[in-house]
Design a protein around this motif. Structure first.
Motif, PDB file in Angstrom:
ATOM      1  N   VAL A 137      38.779  24.978  40.274  1.00 36.62           N
ATOM      2  CA  VAL A 137      37.967  26.064  40.818  1.00 36.62           C
ATOM      3  C   VAL A 137      37.504  25.741  42.231  1.00 36.62           C
ATOM      4  N   SER A 138      37.145  24.477  42.475  1.00 34.67           N
ATOM      5  CA  SER A 138      36.616  24.094  43.789  1.00 34.67           C
ATOM      6  C   SER A 138      37.613  24.325  44.913  1.00 34.67           C
ATOM      7  N   GLY A 139      38.912  24.349  44.603  1.00 35.17           N
ATOM      8  CA  GLY A 139      39.906  24.612  45.638  1.00 35.17           C
ATOM      9  C   GLY A 139      40.443  26.025  45.625  1.00 35.17           C
ATOM     10  N   CYS A 140      40.519  26.622  44.430  1.00 36.29           N
ATOM     11  CA  CYS A 140      41.128  27.957  44.309  1.00 36.29           C
ATOM     12  C   CYS A 140      40.197  29.078  44.735  1.00 36.29           C
ATOM     13  N   VAL A 141      38.890  28.840  44.681  1.00 40.64           N
ATOM     14  CA  VAL A 141      37.950  29.932  44.931  1.00 40.64           C
ATOM     15  C   VAL A 141      37.976  30.396  46.381  1.00 40.64           C
ATOM     16  N   TRP A 142      38.332  29.498  47.319  1.00 41.53           N
ATOM     17  CA  TRP A 142      38.197  29.835  48.738  1.00 41.53           C
ATOM     18  C   TRP A 142      39.167  30.899  49.219  1.00 41.53           C
ATOM     19  N   PRO A 143      40.466  30.808  48.934  1.00 41.25           N
ATOM     20  CA  PRO A 143      41.342  31.901  49.391  1.00 41.25           C
ATOM     21  C   PRO A 143      40.994  33.239  48.770  1.00 41.25           C
ATOM     22  N   VAL A 144      40.552  33.230  47.511  1.00 32.56           N
ATOM     23  CA  VAL A 144      40.158  34.485  46.874  1.00 32.56           C
ATOM     24  C   VAL A 144      38.903  35.039  47.534  1.00 32.56           C
ATOM     25  N   LEU A 145      37.922  34.183  47.754  1.00 36.03           N
ATOM     26  CA  LEU A 145      36.657  34.603  48.353  1.00 36.03           C
ATOM     27  C   LEU A 145      36.856  35.155  49.758  1.00 36.03           C
ATOM     28  N   LEU A 146      37.562  34.410  50.603  1.00 34.26           N
ATOM     29  CA  LEU A 146      37.713  34.825  51.996  1.00 34.26           C
ATOM     30  C   LEU A 146      38.562  36.086  52.128  1.00 34.26           C
ATOM     31  N   ASN A 147      39.618  36.177  51.343  1.00 31.92           N
ATOM     32  CA  ASN A 147      40.448  37.384  51.399  1.00 31.92           C
ATOM     33  C   ASN A 147      39.700  38.602  50.863  1.00 31.92           C
ATOM     34  N   THR A 148      38.872  38.401  49.850  1.00 31.79           N
ATOM     35  CA  THR A 148      38.091  39.518  49.323  1.00 31.79           C
ATOM     36  C   THR A 148      37.073  40.003  50.350  1.00 31.79           C
ATOM     37  N   ILE A 149      36.405  39.070  51.017  1.00 32.35           N
ATOM     38  CA  ILE A 149      35.439  39.454  52.049  1.00 32.35           C
ATOM     39  C   ILE A 149      36.111  40.287  53.130  1.00 32.35           C
ATOM     40  N   GLU A 150      37.258  39.821  53.617  1.00 35.19           N
ATOM     41  CA  GLU A 150      37.941  40.559  54.683  1.00 35.19           C
ATOM     42  C   GLU A 150      38.470  41.904  54.184  1.00 35.19           C
ATOM     43  N   GLY A 151      38.918  41.944  52.930  1.00 33.64           N
ATOM     44  CA  GLY A 151      39.386  43.210  52.387  1.00 33.64           C
ATOM     45  C   GLY A 151      38.268  44.230  52.248  1.00 33.64           C
ATOM     46  N   VAL A 152      37.100  43.778  51.803  1.00 34.49           N
ATOM     47  CA  VAL A 152      35.951  44.684  51.660  1.00 34.49           C
ATOM     48  C   VAL A 152      35.460  45.136  53.034  1.00 34.49           C
ATOM     49  N   ARG A 153      35.439  44.223  53.983  1.00 34.76           N
ATOM     50  CA  ARG A 153      35.000  44.595  55.337  1.00 34.76           C
ATOM     51  C   ARG A 153      35.961  45.585  55.989  1.00 34.76           C
ATOM     52  N   GLY A 154      37.210  45.571  55.573  1.00 29.80           N
ATOM     53  CA  GLY A 154      38.215  46.439  56.193  1.00 29.80           C
ATOM     54  C   GLY A 154      38.369  47.795  55.538  1.00 29.80           C
ATOM     55  N   VAL A 155      37.431  48.166  54.652  1.00 29.27           N
ATOM     56  CA  VAL A 155      37.514  49.488  54.026  1.00 29.27           C
ATOM     57  C   VAL A 155      37.461  50.572  55.101  1.00 29.27           C
ATOM     58  N   ASP A 156      38.329  51.557  55.004  1.00 28.97           N
ATOM     59  CA  ASP A 156      38.419  52.639  55.989  1.00 28.97           C
ATOM     60  C   ASP A 156      37.096  53.417  56.042  1.00 28.97           C
ATOM     61  N   PRO A 157      36.447  53.481  57.203  1.00 30.36           N
ATOM     62  CA  PRO A 157      35.176  54.230  57.300  1.00 30.36           C
ATOM     63  C   PRO A 157      35.320  55.706  56.957  1.00 30.36           C
ATOM     64  N   VAL A 158      36.472  56.288  57.265  1.00 30.07           N
ATOM     65  CA  VAL A 158      36.701  57.703  56.949  1.00 30.07           C
ATOM     66  C   VAL A 158      36.676  57.916  55.437  1.00 30.07           C
ATOM     67  N   LEU A 159      37.336  57.011  54.708  1.00 31.24           N
ATOM     68  CA  LEU A 159      37.314  57.115  53.245  1.00 31.24           C
ATOM     69  C   LEU A 159      35.904  56.907  52.709  1.00 31.24           C
ATOM     70  N   ALA A 160      35.167  55.982  53.320  1.00 30.78           N
ATOM     71  CA  ALA A 160      33.786  55.753  52.885  1.00 30.78           C
ATOM     72  C   ALA A 160      32.936  57.000  53.106  1.00 30.78           C
ATOM     73  N   ASP A 161      33.098  57.642  54.252  1.00 34.21           N
ATOM     74  CA  ASP A 161      32.346  58.874  54.521  1.00 34.21           C
ATOM     75  C   ASP A 161      32.753  59.991  53.569  1.00 34.21           C
ATOM     76  N   THR A 162      34.038  60.068  53.262  1.00 28.16           N
ATOM     77  CA  THR A 162      34.513  61.085  52.328  1.00 28.16           C
ATOM     78  C   THR A 162      33.887  60.898  50.946  1.00 28.16           C
ATOM     79  N   CYS A 163      33.853  59.642  50.478  1.00 25.85           N
ATOM     80  CA  CYS A 163      33.219  59.370  49.180  1.00 25.85           C
ATOM     81  C   CYS A 163      31.736  59.741  49.207  1.00 25.85           C
TER      82      CYS A 163
END
Length: 268
Positions: A137-163
């Motif tokens: 876990v101590s090694g596997c968590v980092w790629p999942v964590l960092l990629n998830t953060i960047e994926g969430v930050r990259g949510v399309d603002p237009v889609l967010a406004d539509t929702c």
């Protein structure tokens, strides 16, 4: 006739593709075989010796004693890292202030190589299965964590406004917009974590343990059982290929909508 020609062309393309996939492994095995035959080194076993030893060693009770527990350990650590990394990644991705606060601490712990933590975890947890899972876990968590953060930050603002305009809130907003939009990067992080999990599984079993693939390979090396050692290494490679194929199958189904959108964009 047209249908028959189409089927024949598809079969030929499938055969060519299979040949392309198998070509490099066949060439590498042939080169390895030739080198091992002409080499005078005791530590270089031929593919034939390794294949014979592979069946004798791993198609026995050792499979249940060493292989099955190791695979279970790998999957447990990978699953825990996936849940932990995705959950924290969504929280930090949605909260810029929280992310800015914890980022220095995350960078500090991310810089520590997981194998270095093995002696510490042995003291804190003991030499047992939870310690091995913690190493993975101590090694596997980092790629999942960092990629998830960047994926969430990259949510399309237009889609967010539509929702927001349509009143999509709460859990539905999280699953329909956030996780769906971030899923390609989350799956990329999970693929990286899977490769890391195999490495850390072997490392965790090399310290003060009496079973597992890592333990067996080290024992073969220490007792100069060279074909057995190589058979263990080959088994690890086959395990990695199998898990990669299974993950690709799951990924295609999880991201079916994403690949469909990309295909439609290419057609335009």
């Amino acid at each position: 006739m047209t249908m028959a020609n189409t089927v024949a062309r598809a079969a030929r393309r499938g055969g060519v593709r299979v040949a392309e996939i198998l070509l490099l492994p066949v060439v590498l095995i042939a080169l390895w075989w030739g080198y091992s035959v002409v080499s005078a080194s005791y530590y270089t076993a031929t593919p034939g010796e390794i294949a014979t030893t592979f069946g004798e060693v791993w198609f026995s009770e050792r499979f249940m004693v060493d292989v099955v527990p190791s695979v279970g350990l790998l999957l447990a650590g990978f699953a825990l890292a996936a849940v932990l990394g995705t959950t924290l990644g969504v929280v930090l991705g949605l909260s810029p202030n929280t992310r800015a606060t914890v980022e220095p601490v995350l960078e500090f712990f991310r810089a520590i190589p997981p194998p270095v933590l093995v002696p510490l975890l042995m003291l804190l947890i003991g030499v047992n299965t939870p310690m091995k899972v913690a190493v993975i876990v101590s090694g596997c968590v980092w790629p999942v964590l960092l990629n998830t953060i960047e994926g969430v930050r990259g949510v399309d603002p237009v889609l967010a406004d539509t929702c927001r305009c349509y009143g999509v809130r709460g859990r539905r907003w999280l699953t329909t917009l956030v996780l769906r939009s971030a899923s390609p990067q989350i799956m990329a992080g999970l693929r990286q974590a899977l490769a890391i999990a195999i490495i850390l599984m072997v490392i965790s079993e090399m310290f003060a343990t009496t079973s597992g693939l890592g333990f067996s390979i080290v024992q073969f090396q220490r007792s100069f059982a060279i074909p057995e050692m190589w058979s263990g290494i080959v088994l690890l490679g086959l395990l990695g290929v199998t898990l990669s194929i299974m993950f690709a199958w799951v990924e295609r189904r999880v991201l079916r909508w994403y690949h469909g959108v990309r295909a439609a964009a290419r057609d335009e």
